[in-house]
Motif scaffolding. Structure first.
Motif, mmCIF file in Angstrom:
data_model
loop_
_atom_site.group_PDB
_atom_site.id
_atom_site.type_symbol
_atom_site.label_atom_id
_atom_site.label_comp_id
_atom_site.label_asym_id
_atom_site.label_seq_id
_atom_site.Cartn_x
_atom_site.Cartn_y
_atom_site.Cartn_z
ATOM 1 N N GLU A 65 66.304 56.627 32.795
ATOM 2 C CA GLU A 65 64.914 57.134 32.765
ATOM 3 C C GLU A 65 64.048 56.250 31.867
ATOM 4 O O GLU A 65 62.906 55.950 32.189
ATOM 5 N N ALA A 69 60.641 53.588 32.381
ATOM 6 C CA ALA A 69 59.430 53.635 31.548
ATOM 7 C C ALA A 69 59.287 52.361 30.705
ATOM 8 O O ALA A 69 58.477 52.296 29.785
ATOM 9 N N ASP A 167 56.393 52.425 27.849
ATOM 10 C CA ASP A 167 55.311 53.405 27.820
ATOM 11 C C ASP A 167 55.651 54.459 26.751
ATOM 12 O O ASP A 167 56.509 55.322 26.981
ATOM 13 N N ALA A 170 55.673 58.134 27.815
ATOM 14 C CA ALA A 170 56.823 58.510 28.654
ATOM 15 C C ALA A 170 58.077 58.662 27.785
ATOM 16 O O ALA A 170 58.862 59.598 27.978
ATOM 17 N N TYR A 171 58.264 57.773 26.824
ATOM 18 C CA TYR A 171 59.408 57.902 25.910
ATOM 19 C C TYR A 171 59.333 59.234 25.151
ATOM 20 O O TYR A 171 60.321 59.936 24.995
#
Ligand SMILES: Cc1cc2nc3c(=O)[nH]c(=O)nc-3n(C[C@H](O)[C@H](O)[C@H](O)COP(=O)(O)O)c2cc1C
Length: 216
Positions: A65, A69, A167, A170-171
């Motif tokens: 994931e 990002a 990003d 997003a993290y």
């Protein structure tokens, strides 16, 4: 005290490079990784406040994931270890209380004896800066442990890549950082370079010492 020779230091710093391709099959031994984590904890910070947390992400699904990002950068999934350097989104009076308690406990002094130091922190961090100013300040702090990690890894013969190409929002979402009062600032991937990584052999691009080290 055991120290290293100047030449050895420079050899290791010349050996290190921002690794683009890691050998996904090699893992850092537990004792070496434990030393890296300890080195992060030992990093200095302004006023000693340590307004940070280092998130070590080993879950492969979470790393996938995070890679999405991070502009698909392969280091995120292929490196042996990944650390997200996070800063506290704010510093509050209760953070200062917690720090004072820690000093009192570690050094065996009374919290009252720290009143002057507390006042200095309150003045320079809580009063002299607004929320945005404090966030900028805590974000800057985490680059120190990032540097400590890069140098420590190089001295132990571990490869690493410092990374800002991701990003942060997003993290924060993927790692649930906001609810912990933290935000992602930088990343380090650590492991072993792949023999396929052509970047390892490129000469370092640096300005001449006399142009960046000024003597007055
Ligand atoms: C704060 C910071 C962020 C960086 N972000 C990335 C990144 O997202 N991806 C990457 O491949 N390299 C990244 N780099 C690596 C730099 O491009 C690299 O350190 C620089 O070009 C010097 O090369 P060297 O480290 O190989 O000597 C970053 C470096 C720093 C210090």
């Amino acid at each position: 005290m055991k120290t290293i020779e100047p030449q050895q230091l420079l050899e290791q710093l010349n050996w290190r490079y921002a690794t683009k391709q890691f050998d996904a099959g090699r893992k850092i031994p537990a004792d070496q990784w434990a030393a890296i984590e300890e080195a992060l904890v030992l990093s200095p910070s302004s006023l000693g406040l340590q307004a940070w947390a280092f998130v070590v992400v080993q879950d492969p699904a979470v790393r996938e994931e995070l890679k999405a990002a991070s502009y698909g950068q392969s280091q995120i999934t292929d490196a042996s270890h990944l650390v997200v350097f996070t800063a506290r989104t704010d510093v509050t009076p209760s953070d200062v209380d917690q720090y004072m308690d820690r000093i009192a406990k570690v050094r065996g002094v009374s919290p009252d004896s720290l009143a002057g130091f507390r006042g200095m922190i309150e003045g320079s961090v809580l009063q002299a800066r607004d929320t945005a100013g404090r966030a900028a300040w805590t974000s800057r702090q985490v680059y120190i442990p990032l540097g400590v990690l890069l140098t420590s890894a190089a001295l132990m013969g571990l490869d690493a890549c410092p990374m800002e190409g991701f990003d942060p929002a997003a993290y924060d979402r993927i790692l649930g950082l906001a609810e912990k009062g933290l935000t992602a600032v930088a990343v380090a991937t650590v492991g072993y370079r792949s023999t396929e990584d052509g970047y390892a052999a490129l000469p370092k691009v640096r300005y001449a010492k006399q142009d960046v080290v000024l003597h007055v």
